[in-house]
Enzyme design. Structure first.
Site, PDB file in Angstrom:
ATOM      1  N   HIS A 142       0.839  -1.187   0.000  1.00  0.00           N
ATOM      2  CA  HIS A 142       0.000   0.000   0.000  1.00  0.00           C
ATOM      3  C   HIS A 142       0.876   1.240   0.000  1.00  0.00           C
ATOM      4  O   HIS A 142       1.821   1.337   0.788  1.00  0.00           O
ATOM      5  CB  HIS A 142      -0.922   0.006   1.221  1.00  0.00           C
ATOM      6  CG  HIS A 142      -2.045  -0.987   1.106  1.00  0.00           C
ATOM      7  ND1 HIS A 142      -1.992  -2.060   0.281  1.00  0.00           N
ATOM      8  CD2 HIS A 142      -3.249  -1.042   1.714  1.00  0.00           C
ATOM      9  CE1 HIS A 142      -3.114  -2.747   0.373  1.00  0.00           C
ATOM     10  NE2 HIS A 142      -3.900  -2.141   1.246  1.00  0.00           N
ATOM     11  N   LYS A 564     -13.734   5.206   6.609  1.00  0.00           N
ATOM     12  CA  LYS A 564     -14.119   6.202   5.607  1.00  0.00           C
ATOM     13  C   LYS A 564     -15.622   6.206   5.382  1.00  0.00           C
ATOM     14  O   LYS A 564     -16.226   7.229   5.058  1.00  0.00           O
ATOM     15  CB  LYS A 564     -13.390   5.912   4.286  1.00  0.00           C
ATOM     16  CG  LYS A 564     -13.661   6.945   3.185  1.00  0.00           C
ATOM     17  CD  LYS A 564     -12.652   6.827   2.063  1.00  0.00           C
ATOM     18  CE  LYS A 564     -12.958   5.670   1.150  1.00  0.00           C
ATOM     19  NZ  LYS A 564     -14.068   5.968   0.216  1.00  0.00           N
TER      20      LYS A 564
END
Length: 905
Positions: A142, A564
């Site tokens: 990532h 999120k």
């Protein structure tokens, strides 16, 4: 009589000593490079940021940067960034120094993560728990590590020279020599481009992550097992059979994670496992050779067993040339002879020489056990259970594949591919609906596909090729090399049945050990997870797999997208609730559940102290098994130094062992029940507050306008695009990945993903005593508050306001800052503190030494953003000719702030 030659006592080197020394060297380099002007500018800006941000200090800092041109702004940015790199280096050295100085009996508490107190508390249960222990870090690519490898390499050289400089045995000449080397490398660091000029390819990411295995992990893994063994009651390590199994396994997504990354292909995955195997076998060859060359025990003192004599006779026939060399170089040393043959065969395995190499790690382990048993029979226990045992542990842990490559793909990709394939079936009238029919997909997985079904598009061919490569890799390097297939955004049983249906079409009935791992990420998917698993577990193909695999199931829960989606407080509580329900489902279904935690490095993606997070897990959700992602800069922070890496794994081990200790579990369960109503209020109110913000029209535009969101992709942090679905704009939150979402907010110092909504959730409870009691007694709630505290501590209200005002949305700015004030006030009230981090001095110091420099970078970044967000010069009205230069300045500030804030993604 006193020893007159003894060196005078010296006080320990402190963090402040290292920082002052490195700062002095850096200042000398800056003077040599640019005279006093650059240094004076840097010092003036940092001095203006030395105190908490106020209107006066903000104005002072802005006055300093306001007249700088692009070149000067870039020079100041680079100088501040180098200082932050050196600060991180000094902190790592101080941490490692402190760990090395710790005495095993210094009275460290259980909460400190020491293995010894953990095993002491478990007493008689420890051996049984160790037998079932499994800890499984999974390294990912990532894109959150902003440092180039060249920067990391320079910092490693500086660390080596610092060790030389600090060596008490070094005289003045030696210290002067080390100081010269330090100046040389700091000068190189200041002149090294901090931005990548090319986009990393998956192969580059593979090699970067593999450097951790080479640099630290092969060394610290056997040391970890020894430290656990030494902590067992009555232990006598090195002279008795090992009481600690090889409980570590490593995984990797690097080169296997194709969710949203078109650059990861079947060919890349095949090459990746080849690189893994090359690295593993190279390391094992070195380790075997070292053991062999040290095993000079003579047959007269350590006679070989009959089994060893027979094995050597067979080796003489199988490998006559090599055996003749070994016998000549090591006469009368049968144990060494066998180990040299093992070394020869490992090297042959690496070189893929047919007939000489091992077929699998078990064959090699059988040879090592033969030598070990022979030494035990000869009474040579130290040779049997010393470095030879370390070698056995290495083979058991890493095999020939180093780390299992895990494949990940988005459920929507499978659905699209199946829709294409099912359109070729004569009895399917609605291919899209059929692609979501779990029972149809299950029948295809068990009975096979009709003849004549072939992919027509590149995406379908690539999905099938990926599964074919998995089968080939298992045939070549064994089932542990690549067998897990993770389905992102698992919404229903069909999303899971899809993998076996596609596998049946790809490889037919060829052998393939396939473990399908659902990944539940959004709030809704986490809440629906038990129902989805019940439906999936009822499918005949799943039942067959469970029976053949010992009824073992792995389920992944995602921290990034859930936060999120519903905000940090609701995500934490939703994850806790989902894990409780998953444990209940596993008991009901009679399966052994391993939860795989998809945690990021940032506080908005599940970051924070990992051992405390483990202790906060719902009872039964760990049960001696813990699997977790290690992402981006976290990999190098935890495993870049041997001492720190070993300590991290020790803390991880002790937390996993203690997580379900009966007394602790009972207290945790009682607290969860007692404060369930508090949690429900915090959950509902914080989620509502968070959604009310992110659903406002123009909110996604605000983030793009006030932060470097749209520029982050130009940093070339990784091979994966910053947005899903090929989106070219950051204006849609659904297409925006969690990493750039968190990364961008961190840059603005608003750090919204780590705290937004928490204040409203706490305020809705309206019972401070109950909230304080929940913090004291319920680890999950305490973890929520602690992460919020750290996130708020990394925020800066005035700097954040300056960023938000760039968006021209006064309403959203005030909404965000009002919630910030409420969250800070109530978090402090729950903690019963006047200031943030009052009871976390180490963290307070770590943040404190960085903040003036990070603040300085924020002011430099604001300067760049103001230029770039205004397309024309306000004075002349003309398009700015230096926009590209300022764009590069902005990227430099992003890179520097990431170095200072550390857990940005």
């Amino acid at each position: 009589m006193a020893n007159e030659t003894a060196l005078p006592p010296t006080r320990p080197v402190t963090l402040e000593d290292d920082l002052a020394f490195l700062r002095g060297l850096h200042e000398q380099v800056l003077r040599e490079a640019g005279g006093d002007t650059l240094l004076d500018l840097v010092q003036a800006l940092v001095a203006a940021c030395a105190n908490p941000s106020t209107a006066e200090s903000m104005a002072s800092a802005q006055a300093i940067v306001g007249d700088l041109d692009a070149a000067s702004t870039a020079a100041v940015t680079r100088a501040v960034t180098v200082h932050l790199h050196l600060t991180t280096l000094a902190e790592e050295r101080q941490r490692a120094r402190g760990l090395r100085a710790e005495d095993a009996e210094s009275g460290e508490g259980i909460e400190s993560g020491g293995v010894s107190p953990a095993l002491s508390r478990l007493r008689g249960e420890a051996p049984e728990l160790l037998d079932g222990l499994r800890i499984h870090p999974v390294l990912t690519a990532h894109p959150t590590e902003a440092r180039r490898r060249a920067v990391t390499a320079a910092l490693r050289r500086i660390a080596t020279h610092l060790d030389l400089h600090d060596d008490p045995a070094n005289g003045p000449a030696g210290r002067a020599f080390a100081r010269r080397l330090l100046l040389e490398d700091i000068s190189t660091l200041t002149r090294t481009a901090s931005l990548r000029s090319t986009q990393p390819e998956p192969g580059d990411e593979v090699r970067t992550v593999m450097s951790i295995f080479d640099h630290t992990l092969f060394d610290i893994v056997p040391r970890l097992y020894r430290s656990v063994e030494a902590a067992l009651p009555g232990a006598d390590p090195g002279v008795s059979p090992p009481r600690v199994p090889a409980f570590l396994r490593f995984g990797s997504w690097v080169g296997g994670d194709r969710d949203g990354n078109p650059h990861v292909t079947a060919a890349v995955s095949r090459e990746t496992v080849g690189l893994h195997a090359e690295q593993a076998l190279t390391q094992l060859a070195r380790a075997v050779d070292a053991v062999a060359r040290a095993m000079t025990v003579d047959a007269a003192w350590s006679p070989p067993s009959d089994a060893l004599r027979e094995a050597l006779a067979n080796d003489a026939v199988a490998f006559p040339e090599r055996f003749a060399q070994v016998e000549k170089s090591s006469p009368g040393e049968p144990h060494r002879q066998k180990m040299l043959i093992v070394a020869f065969r490992v090297e042959a395995t690496r070189a893929q020489r047919a007939g000489a190499g091992y077929t699998d790690p078990d064959e090699m382990l059988a040879d090592l056990a033969l030598v070990q048993d022979s030494l035990v029979a000869a009474g040579d226990l130290r040779s049997a259970y010393g470095d030879l045992q370390h070698l056995i542990w290495l083979v058991e842990t890493f095999g020939f594949h180093l780390a299992e490559l895990e494949v990940r793909q988005h459920s929507a990709v499978h659905e699209a591919v199946l829709t294409e394939l099912l359109a070729g079936l004569p009895d399917v009238t609605d291919p899209a609906a059929a692609a979501q029919d779990a029972h149809l997909l299950d029948r295809l997985a068990r009975d096979g596909w009709p003849t004549g079904v072939h992919p027509t598009g590149e995406r379908a061919e690539e999905v099938l090729d990926t599964i074919r490569v998995m089968a080939w890799l298992q045939e070549r390097w064994g089932p542990r090399s690549c067998g897990r297939y993770i389905v992102s955004f698992s919404r229903n049983a069909a999303d899971l049945a899809a993998v076996r249906a596609l596998a049946r079409l790809a490889v037919g009935t060829r052998p393939l050990r396939l473990t399908v791992v659902p990944l539940f990420e959004t709030g809704a998917d986490l809440e629906n997870a038990p129902r989805i698993l019940r439906d999936w577990a009822a499918l005949p193909a799943t039942i067959e797999h469970l029976e053949s695999s010992g009824r073992v199931v792995e389920v992944m829960v995602g921290y990034s997208d859930s936060a999120k989606d519903v905000g940090p407080a609701s995500a934490t509580l939703t994850l806790g609730r989902a894990e409780e329900e998953l444990v209940a489902w596993a008991r009901e279904a009679g399966v052994q559940l391993t939860l795989f935690h998809g945690r990021g490095g940032s506080l908005g993606r599940g970051g924070g102290p990992l051992h405390r997070a483990i202790m906060a897990q719902p009872s039964g959700s760990v049960d001696g098994r813990f699997k977790v992602t290690e992402q981006g800069e976290v990999i190098f922070a935890r495993y870049g130094d041997r001492t720190i890496g070993q300590r991290h794994l020790e803390r991880l081990t002790s937390a996993v062992l203690l997580a379900d200790e009966p007394e602790r579990a009972a207290a945790r369960d009682a607290a969860a029940r007692r404060f369930a109503d508090v949690a429900a209020v915090v959950d509902a109110q914080s989620r509502g507050c968070y959604r009310a913000l992110v659903e406002q029209p123009g909110f996604a535009d605000l983030l793009a306008d006030v932060s470097p969101l749209d520029e982050i992709g130009e940093l070339r942090l990784g091979s994966r695009p910053a947005r899903r679905s090929g989106a070219n704009s950051g204006r849609g939150l659904d297409a925006l990945r969690a990493i750039p979402w968190v990364f961008s907010w961190a840059q603005t110092r608003v750090t919204l993903p780590g705290w937004y909504g928490i204040g409203s959730g706490l305020a809705a409870v309206d019972d401070l005593d109950a909230l304080r009691a929940a913090y004291r007694e319920w680890p999950l709630f305490a973890s929520l508050i602690d992460v919020a505290e750290m996130s708020i501590a990394k925020s800066d209200r005035e700097i954040g306001r300056a960023y938000l005002e760039l968006g021209g949305r006064h309403d959203l700015t005030e909404q965000i800052l009002t919630e910030f004030d409420l969250s800070k006030r109530l978090v402090l009230a729950v903690l019963d503190q006047e200031e943030l981090l009052e009871h976390k001095p180490h963290l307070e110091r770590a943040i404190g030494v960085r903040l003036p420099y990070v603040d300085a970078l924020n002011h430099l970044q604001l300067r760049a953003l103001r230029v770039l967000r205004l397309p024309t010069d306000p004075t002349s009205g003309q398009t700015r000719p230096d926009r590209q230069e300022w764009r590069r300045v902005l990227l430099l500030t992003v890179n520097g702030a990431a170095a200072g804030l550390q857990n940005t993604g």
